[in-house]
Design a protein around this motif. Sequence first.
Motif, PDB file in Angstrom:
ATOM      1  N   LYS A 114       0.849  -1.107   0.185  1.00  0.00           N
ATOM      2  CA  LYS A 114      -0.385   0.301   0.405  1.00  0.00           C
ATOM      3  C   LYS A 114       0.562   1.378  -0.077  1.00  0.00           C
ATOM      4  O   LYS A 114       0.647   2.017  -0.999  1.00  0.00           O
ATOM      5  CB  LYS A 114      -1.400   0.521   0.935  1.00  0.00           C
ATOM      6  N   ARG A 115       2.062   1.045   0.750  1.00  0.00           N
ATOM      7  CA  ARG A 115       2.768   2.636   0.539  1.00  0.00           C
ATOM      8  C   ARG A 115       3.662   2.775  -0.330  1.00  0.00           C
ATOM      9  O   ARG A 115       3.349   3.738  -1.011  1.00  0.00           O
ATOM     10  CB  ARG A 115       3.585   2.027   2.161  1.00  0.00           C
ATOM     11  N   VAL A 116       3.940   1.854  -1.048  1.00  0.00           N
ATOM     12  CA  VAL A 116       4.421   1.837  -2.713  1.00  0.00           C
ATOM     13  C   VAL A 116       3.533   2.148  -3.569  1.00  0.00           C
ATOM     14  O   VAL A 116       4.050   3.102  -4.182  1.00  0.00           O
ATOM     15  CB  VAL A 116       4.659   0.475  -3.176  1.00  0.00           C
ATOM     16  N   GLY A 117       2.085   1.651  -3.360  1.00  0.00           N
ATOM     17  CA  GLY A 117       1.290   2.632  -4.481  1.00  0.00           C
ATOM     18  C   GLY A 117       1.099   4.209  -3.879  1.00  0.00           C
ATOM     19  O   GLY A 117       0.916   4.677  -5.057  1.00  0.00           O
ATOM     20  N   ASP A 118       0.568   4.290  -2.250  1.00  0.00           N
ATOM     21  CA  ASP A 118       0.615   6.089  -2.467  1.00  0.00           C
ATOM     22  C   ASP A 118       1.729   6.239  -3.116  1.00  0.00           C
ATOM     23  O   ASP A 118       1.795   7.466  -3.538  1.00  0.00           O
ATOM     24  CB  ASP A 118       0.525   5.534  -1.009  1.00  0.00           C
ATOM     25  N   VAL A 119       3.280   6.155  -2.908  1.00  0.00           N
ATOM     26  CA  VAL A 119       4.135   7.268  -3.138  1.00  0.00           C
ATOM     27  C   VAL A 119       4.282   7.123  -4.393  1.00  0.00           C
ATOM     28  O   VAL A 119       4.557   8.170  -5.469  1.00  0.00           O
ATOM     29  CB  VAL A 119       5.961   6.687  -2.498  1.00  0.00           C
ATOM     30  N   LEU A 120       4.112   6.187  -5.399  1.00  0.00           N
ATOM     31  CA  LEU A 120       4.048   5.791  -6.820  1.00  0.00           C
ATOM     32  C   LEU A 120       2.220   6.963  -6.798  1.00  0.00           C
ATOM     33  O   LEU A 120       2.788   7.470  -8.528  1.00  0.00           O
ATOM     34  CB  LEU A 120       3.700   4.308  -7.148  1.00  0.00           C
ATOM     35  N   ASP A 121       1.259   6.735  -6.374  1.00  0.00           N
ATOM     36  CA  ASP A 121       0.851   8.173  -7.308  1.00  0.00           C
ATOM     37  C   ASP A 121       0.969   9.732  -6.808  1.00  0.00           C
ATOM     38  O   ASP A 121       0.201  11.229  -8.006  1.00  0.00           O
ATOM     39  CB  ASP A 121      -0.362   7.513  -6.266  1.00  0.00           C
ATOM     40  N   ARG A 141      12.437   8.122 -14.090  1.00  0.00           N
ATOM     41  CA  ARG A 141      13.220   7.968 -13.361  1.00  0.00           C
ATOM     42  C   ARG A 141      13.673   8.028 -12.914  1.00  0.00           C
ATOM     43  O   ARG A 141      14.001   7.996 -11.136  1.00  0.00           O
ATOM     44  CB  ARG A 141      14.909   7.085 -14.505  1.00  0.00           C
ATOM     45  N   GLN A 142      13.571   9.636 -12.339  1.00  0.00           N
ATOM     46  CA  GLN A 142      13.967  10.907 -11.813  1.00  0.00           C
ATOM     47  C   GLN A 142      12.564  10.361 -10.731  1.00  0.00           C
ATOM     48  O   GLN A 142      12.901  10.375  -9.754  1.00  0.00           O
ATOM     49  CB  GLN A 142      13.764  12.408 -12.619  1.00  0.00           C
ATOM     50  N   ARG A 143      10.996  10.351 -11.506  1.00  0.00           N
ATOM     51  CA  ARG A 143      10.578  10.134 -10.060  1.00  0.00           C
ATOM     52  C   ARG A 143      10.128   8.883  -9.384  1.00  0.00           C
ATOM     53  O   ARG A 143      10.506   8.965  -8.462  1.00  0.00           O
ATOM     54  CB  ARG A 143       9.332  10.224 -11.135  1.00  0.00           C
ATOM     55  N   ILE A 144      11.149   7.928  -9.789  1.00  0.00           N
ATOM     56  CA  ILE A 144      11.145   6.937  -9.092  1.00  0.00           C
ATOM     57  C   ILE A 144      12.262   6.668  -8.232  1.00  0.00           C
ATOM     58  O   ILE A 144      11.975   6.279  -6.718  1.00  0.00           O
ATOM     59  CB  ILE A 144      11.628   5.806  -9.931  1.00  0.00           C
ATOM     60  N   ALA A 145      13.698   7.278  -8.281  1.00  0.00           N
ATOM     61  CA  ALA A 145      14.153   7.825  -7.758  1.00  0.00           C
ATOM     62  C   ALA A 145      13.729   8.894  -6.552  1.00  0.00           C
ATOM     63  O   ALA A 145      13.996   8.788  -5.208  1.00  0.00           O
ATOM     64  CB  ALA A 145      15.473   8.747  -8.124  1.00  0.00           C
ATOM     65  N   ILE A 146      13.099  10.044  -6.385  1.00  0.00           N
ATOM     66  CA  ILE A 146      12.174  10.716  -5.891  1.00  0.00           C
ATOM     67  C   ILE A 146      11.038   9.759  -4.823  1.00  0.00           C
ATOM     68  O   ILE A 146      11.353   9.602  -3.435  1.00  0.00           O
ATOM     69  CB  ILE A 146      11.411  11.976  -6.143  1.00  0.00           C
ATOM     70  N   ALA A 179       8.133  21.728  -7.049  1.00  0.00           N
ATOM     71  CA  ALA A 179       7.772  21.847  -6.304  1.00  0.00           C
ATOM     72  C   ALA A 179       5.636  21.938  -6.276  1.00  0.00           C
ATOM     73  O   ALA A 179       6.058  22.074  -4.157  1.00  0.00           O
ATOM     74  CB  ALA A 179       7.347  23.793  -7.183  1.00  0.00           C
ATOM     75  N   HIS A 180       5.578  21.401  -7.090  1.00  0.00           N
ATOM     76  CA  HIS A 180       4.515  20.843  -6.374  1.00  0.00           C
ATOM     77  C   HIS A 180       4.527  19.482  -5.518  1.00  0.00           C
ATOM     78  O   HIS A 180       3.395  19.761  -4.020  1.00  0.00           O
ATOM     79  CB  HIS A 180       3.077  20.534  -7.751  1.00  0.00           C
ATOM     80  N   LEU A 181       5.296  18.164  -5.744  1.00  0.00           N
ATOM     81  CA  LEU A 181       5.367  17.449  -4.919  1.00  0.00           C
ATOM     82  C   LEU A 181       5.999  17.444  -3.772  1.00  0.00           C
ATOM     83  O   LEU A 181       5.307  17.331  -2.425  1.00  0.00           O
ATOM     84  CB  LEU A 181       6.264  16.235  -5.330  1.00  0.00           C
ATOM     85  N   GLN A 182       6.805  19.153  -3.741  1.00  0.00           N
ATOM     86  CA  GLN A 182       7.323  19.126  -2.528  1.00  0.00           C
ATOM     87  C   GLN A 182       6.469  19.673  -1.257  1.00  0.00           C
ATOM     88  O   GLN A 182       5.632  20.073   0.213  1.00  0.00           O
ATOM     89  CB  GLN A 182       7.961  19.826  -2.416  1.00  0.00           C
ATOM     90  N   LYS A 183       5.204  20.413  -2.500  1.00  0.00           N
ATOM     91  CA  LYS A 183       3.939  21.289  -1.530  1.00  0.00           C
ATOM     92  C   LYS A 183       3.314  20.599  -0.851  1.00  0.00           C
ATOM     93  O   LYS A 183       3.109  20.474   0.882  1.00  0.00           O
ATOM     94  CB  LYS A 183       4.083  22.518  -2.467  1.00  0.00           C
ATOM     95  N   LYS A 184       2.577  19.363  -1.505  1.00  0.00           N
ATOM     96  CA  LYS A 184       1.797  18.183  -1.049  1.00  0.00           C
ATOM     97  C   LYS A 184       2.203  18.062  -0.119  1.00  0.00           C
ATOM     98  O   LYS A 184       1.836  16.873   0.795  1.00  0.00           O
ATOM     99  CB  LYS A 184       1.587  17.917  -2.930  1.00  0.00           C
ATOM    100  N   THR A 185       3.431  17.076  -0.030  1.00  0.00           N
ATOM    101  CA  THR A 185       4.409  16.168   1.140  1.00  0.00           C
ATOM    102  C   THR A 185       4.556  16.665   2.202  1.00  0.00           C
ATOM    103  O   THR A 185       4.452  16.248   2.940  1.00  0.00           O
ATOM    104  CB  THR A 185       4.859  15.700   0.245  1.00  0.00           C
ATOM    105  N   GLY A 186       4.875  18.119   2.000  1.00  0.00           N
ATOM    106  CA  GLY A 186       5.706  19.063   3.180  1.00  0.00           C
ATOM    107  C   GLY A 186       6.698  18.372   3.432  1.00  0.00           C
ATOM    108  O   GLY A 186       6.921  18.734   4.791  1.00  0.00           O
TER     109      GLY A 186
END
Length: 365
Positions: A114-121, A141-146, A179-186
């Motif tokens: 579930k956690r992998v699914g959440d971060v991939l989403d 690849r960059q997104r997977i690294a993040i 930038a959007h990802l950083q704001k979304k995750t905090g």
Amino acid sequence: MKPLLSLVDINKYFGDVHVLKDISFTIEQGEFLTLLGPSGCGKTTLLRCIAGLETVNSGDILLGGRSIKGIAPNKRNVNTVFQNYALFPHLNVYDNVAYGPRVRKAMREVDLKKRVGDVLDLVQMVGYEKRLPHQLSGGQRQRIAIARALINEPAILLLDEPLGALDLKLRKHMQTELAHLQKKTGTTFVYVTHDQEEALNMSDRIVVIDGGEVQQLGTPRDIYNNPSNLFVTTFIGDRNIMQVEVVEIGDTHSKVKLGDHIVSIRSPHKQPLQAGKPAIMAIHMDKMRVSCDPVPNALQGEVRSIHYAGSQIRIELSVDHKAITVVEYQKTECECREGDLVFIAWEEHGAILLSLEESWLEGEI
């Protein structure tokens, strides 16, 4: 409230080379902070010191008020995304992302799924779980690294020029995505780049570094409009930089002389200016305008060339034998031609007067 991370008088040597010199600043929870500077300035070394991949010779690094200087990288609650992404080539996307929690045995496999699914989403990579790294584009690849870093829920995510290998169009797209990802995750991001556009577009604050020293720390707007010294002035933004003579010093503005012209320009209190001495007038090219008729507080110059690039017009002029470039958009006020004498003015906050540093006295301007 304590800052999330504090760097206290950090010094780092490689042999006899003093790479980091008394670096001190703090990073707040949930902040997107960028370390910006030219190649070889020490920004990546500083990031590696935070990660624990390099040791510091003196000073301290505090995470949540506690020193982590002697703690191993895998014990710091800090994760790093490198420029080459460092994905395991023999593992598919799912297993790359799940690798950290599995090694630490941090959760049951059903919870991990579930956690992998959440971060991939989060990084918009659901559906790619079975692909190997070589079957992905650079941006994927960059997104997977993040995602692989975020699944560990680090206190700080360190990113070492992660967009450097991408083409220009994708890099600009990923700036927005990050930038959007950083704001979304905090999650607190500490980002390293030599690209001023990246830093200005994404950051809450920027630390400008050169020669292993902090040159300025502030918001993108403050650094862009109010550079603290000549290095920041030349490194951030496209400016006309001219040596002038200080005629009169005021509280907020000073009068300077360039050739036969005397103009008023914004001069911060912190700049050590002296009447009768040289100083630097720096003006953003795109905050200047050309007028065919006399206007207040302007320079007069000769048009040398005019270049059209879509809506942008780049006008090269000569003022007192010094080259000045003006960038205008949808120009209508003055239809000048090569050889014309025109007047050059600027927006008040587009110009600044700075002290002339010793390194510039040897004909660098």
